[in-house]
Design a protein around this motif. Structure first.
Motif, PDB file in Angstrom:
ATOM      1  N   ALA A   1       9.915  -2.762  15.734  1.00 45.97           N
ATOM      2  CA  ALA A   1      10.320  -3.290  17.047  1.00 45.97           C
ATOM      3  C   ALA A   1      11.751  -3.835  17.000  1.00 45.97           C
ATOM      4  N   GLY A   2      12.605  -3.102  16.333  1.00 48.31           N
ATOM      5  CA  GLY A   2      14.015  -3.480  16.269  1.00 48.31           C
ATOM      6  C   GLY A   2      14.320  -4.585  15.274  1.00 48.31           C
ATOM      7  N   LYS A   3      13.289  -5.082  14.602  1.00 47.43           N
ATOM      8  CA  LYS A   3      13.525  -6.172  13.645  1.00 47.43           C
ATOM      9  C   LYS A   3      13.556  -5.600  12.218  1.00 47.43           C
ATOM     10  N   ILE A   4      14.621  -5.935  11.514  1.00 43.45           N
ATOM     11  CA  ILE A   4      14.786  -5.462  10.138  1.00 43.45           C
ATOM     12  C   ILE A   4      14.109  -6.450   9.190  1.00 43.45           C
ATOM     13  N   TYR A   5      13.341  -5.940   8.240  1.00 44.27           N
ATOM     14  CA  TYR A   5      12.777  -6.825   7.219  1.00 44.27           C
ATOM     15  C   TYR A   5      12.740  -6.103   5.867  1.00 44.27           C
ATOM     16  N   ARG A   6      12.402  -6.853   4.843  1.00 47.27           N
ATOM     17  CA  ARG A   6      12.542  -6.312   3.481  1.00 47.27           C
ATOM     18  C   ARG A   6      11.642  -5.129   3.190  1.00 47.27           C
ATOM     19  N   GLY A   7      10.450  -5.135   3.747  1.00 47.54           N
ATOM     20  CA  GLY A   7       9.522  -4.051   3.442  1.00 47.54           C
ATOM     21  C   GLY A   7       9.098  -4.126   1.985  1.00 47.54           C
ATOM     22  N   ALA A   8       8.657  -2.971   1.459  1.00 51.75           N
ATOM     23  CA  ALA A   8       8.076  -2.984   0.104  1.00 51.75           C
ATOM     24  C   ALA A   8       9.125  -3.116  -0.998  1.00 51.75           C
TER      25      ALA A   8
ATOM     26  N   ARG B   1       0.840  -1.208   0.000  1.00 51.49           N
ATOM     27  CA  ARG B   1       0.000   0.000   0.000  1.00 51.49           C
ATOM     28  C   ARG B   1       0.877   1.260   0.000  1.00 51.49           C
ATOM     29  N   GLU B   2       1.900   1.246   0.835  1.00 52.45           N
ATOM     30  CA  GLU B   2       2.797   2.404   0.877  1.00 52.45           C
ATOM     31  C   GLU B   2       3.574   2.548  -0.433  1.00 52.45           C
ATOM     32  N   ALA B   3       3.917   1.416  -1.029  1.00 53.47           N
ATOM     33  CA  ALA B   3       4.615   1.464  -2.324  1.00 53.47           C
ATOM     34  C   ALA B   3       3.703   2.055  -3.397  1.00 53.47           C
ATOM     35  N   GLU B   4       2.423   1.694  -3.337  1.00 50.26           N
ATOM     36  CA  GLU B   4       1.448   2.212  -4.298  1.00 50.26           C
ATOM     37  C   GLU B   4       1.302   3.733  -4.134  1.00 50.26           C
TER      38      GLU B   4
END
Lengths: 263, 322
Positions: free
Chosen positions: A111-118, A78-81
């Motif tokens: 919460a301190g956890k890194i992830y790929r995201g959009a 959604r944020e990428a859109e």
């Protein structure tokens, strides 16, 4: 290949130039202090307001050639859109002012956890660019690849670069321990015989197959933020040697490597 | 700051192939260094820690080894470098490996003393043996074994003039990094004081390893205040607090001091507090493997400049270079 450093307030322009390094990139917020830089980076979250504030005119007047949109914190589709729609709205302005626009791979954190995201991986970014250029009606958006962001996500870096191929117009050199976004010097986390680090040799080899017009920018403000003032010159000298190695090495490889079918 | 600053770097990764030894030492000299930490541990990777380990090199007799290192000794001299310390192969003792332990104790270590003496090294770092985590092991048994072994070295220390330094060690446990021998400064002090008393003179000192200390999350201040002038030798390097990376100081933290790199201010303040006046010796062999070969001179130069900063800081209490 044009090589240089991302300007940062932890070193002076004179210190950078004394090391024989060009100031090639700057953050939008620090751009006025950098003097001029060919590649200016702005966070996706600040783009809309900056455009409203007349940033595009300022940048083109100051000689910026490329605007990089940083996507750290972009969490989901959604944020990428939303970003895609904003970029399409801004596209005429970019075009009028002759600004090339590149979207950078990022990551998200919760919460301190890194992830790929959009847009954390090359494939997602390539698809995003495909939609963007299709809607723009021309190939006006490219990619900026940040090695440090990919390393933070512990990606197989060259695989993700290959997913973007010739779309990569800007390469940010940055390294970290895979835990924190340290923005440190390339090679300083390299451990011989270990694959749990950025594979700089592979990255350099792949970059050699990309078009010569690529901007290669040291995104290493962490080096200067964490080292004492007295040593900034020494770290700049070492980074200057890294850039020299990349310049000479890519020239050699461009001559000797077989022509690769780059996407 | 003057001509008396003493900065060194280890030879590991640079000389083992025996190619252009003179050129390597000139490169170290040209980067600014005046000293080397001669890595004899590179010549014997113990089978206990490496499947490729072989003691073949040290099967040569002492004279053959001295002949082998004559080229290095000459090259050091020609480059104007001094050998400030030697690192002995390790571990000396491994449980249930009597043949190997005998070889280490009776062949490898005595030959290292002879080589160190020929190179003019005043100190040799020998790892205290790890017994505490063995089945039926304990810290008391470890102390007993180490005291018994290191006491046997007193005559050769006196004969060669090469003093032994203990090093703070870590161990990799099931849940990550845990403390090894001498990770507690009081334990290191116990070894040094007991053995020096038995020797009747100062034969033993301490090697403070910055990276190992960072791995076990202990501060430098305790080491400095407890060990004080017993700190004779340094192993300076940085890491991410998780793995023993052996990298350039200041390269494991980022903006706002994020990351788990060594707290160098704390380190330098501690050395300043004990008026450390030895050699600022870098144990940064990974750098030479991590950076492309053509960048070695630039990387060495950067490490040397870090050393100058450290020497300046600890002598004056500030980091101002002159």
């Amino acid at each position: 290949m044009r090589t240089g450093l991302q300007y940062n307030i932890h070193v002076t322009k004179n210190e950078i130039r004394n090391a024989g390094i060009d100031i090639l990139g700057a953050e939008y917020e620090e751009y006025p202090f950098a003097g001029s830089a060919a590649v200016v980076r702005i966070s996706h979250s600040r783009l809309e307001q900056a455009v409203l504030d007349g940033a595009l005119d300022d940048l083109s007047l100051c000689g910026a050639e490329v605007l990089v949109i940083e996507t750290i914190g972009l969490k989901d589709a959604r944020e990428a859109e939303d970003l895609l729609k904003l970029l399409i709205r801004c596209a005429p302005g970019f075009k009028d002012r002759g600004l090339a626009v590149c979207i950078e791979n990022g990551y998200a954190e919760e919460a301190g956890k890194i992830y790929r995201g959009a847009l954390g991986d090359g494939t997602a970014l390539a698809a995003f660019l495909g939609s963007l250029n299709e809607k723009a009606g021309e190939e006006m958006f490219g990619a900026a690849f940040n090695v440090g962001c990919a390393r933070l996500l512990r990606l197989q870096i060259t695989e993700h670069m290959k997913a973007l191929g010739k779309k990569i117009r800007v390469l940010y050199l940055s390294d970290n321990d895979g835990r924190y976004d340290l923005r440190q010097m390339p090679y300083t986390f390299t451990t011989v015989h270990s694959t749990n680090c950025a594979q700089w040799e592979e990255i350099l080899e792949y970059v050699s197959s990309l078009p010569e017009e690529i901007f290669v920018i040291g995104d290493i403000r962490g080096t200067f933020a964490s080292s004492p003032a007295e040593l900034k010159g020494s770290f700049l000298d070492l980074f200057a040697a890294v850039l020299e190695e990349w310049n000479s090495s890519t020239k050699d490889r461009q001559i000797t490597l077989p022509i690769e079918d780059v996407k | 700051m003057g001509e008396d600053i003493k900065i060194g770097v280890q030879t590991k990764g640079l000389i083992e192939k025996r190619e252009d030894i003179a050129g390597v030492f000139r490169m170290i000299r040209d980067a600014g260094f005046g000293f080397v930490d001669f890595s004899l541990d590179s010549y014997y990777t113990n089978p206990a820690v490496s499947p490729k380990g072989s003691g073949e090199f040290f099967m040569q007799d002492t004279q053959e080894l001295l002949d082998y290192f004559e080229e290095h000794r000459t090259a050091l001299k020609e480059a104007g470098l001094l050998c400030s310390q030697v690192h002995a192969p390790y571990p000396v003792y491994v449980e249930r490996r009597k043949k190997q332990n005998d070889f280490m104790e009776n062949e490898v270590i005595p030959k290292c003393f002879a080589i160190a003496e020929s190179l003019g090294a005043p100190y040799m770092v020998i790892h205290p043996s790890k017994v505490r985590y063995n089945k039926n092991g304990s810290i008391e048994k470890e102390k007993e074994l180490n005291l018994k072994y290191f006491e046997t070295l007193i005559p050769i220390i006196k004969e060669t003039g090469v003093k032994v330094c203990f090093e703070n060690l870590y161990e990799t446990g099931e849940e990550g990094i845990i403390e090894g021998p001498c990770a507690d400064p009081r334990e290191a002090l116990y070894y040094i004081e007991t053995l020096n008393e038995r020797a009747g003179e100062e034969c033993f000192g301490f090697c403070l390893d910055s990276g190992h200390l960072n791995l076990i999350k202990r501060g430098f201040a305790d080491f400095a205040s407890i060990l004080g002038e017993h700190i004779k030798v340094l192993h300076i390097h940085d890491n991410d607090g998780v793995a023993d990376n052996h990298q350039i100081p200041f390269t494991f933290r980022g903006i706002g001091q994020t990351g788990n790199g060594v707290d160098w201010d704390n380190y330098l303040q501690s050395l300043h507090a004990v008026s450390f006046d030895g050699v600022y010796s870098f144990e940064t062999f990974t750098v030479l493997g991590g950076f492309p070969g053509s960048l070695r001179p630039a990387a060495l130069k950067c490490i040397y400049e870090v050393g100058r900063y450290f020497a300046s800081y600890t002598s004056m209490g500030t980091g101002l270079l002159k």
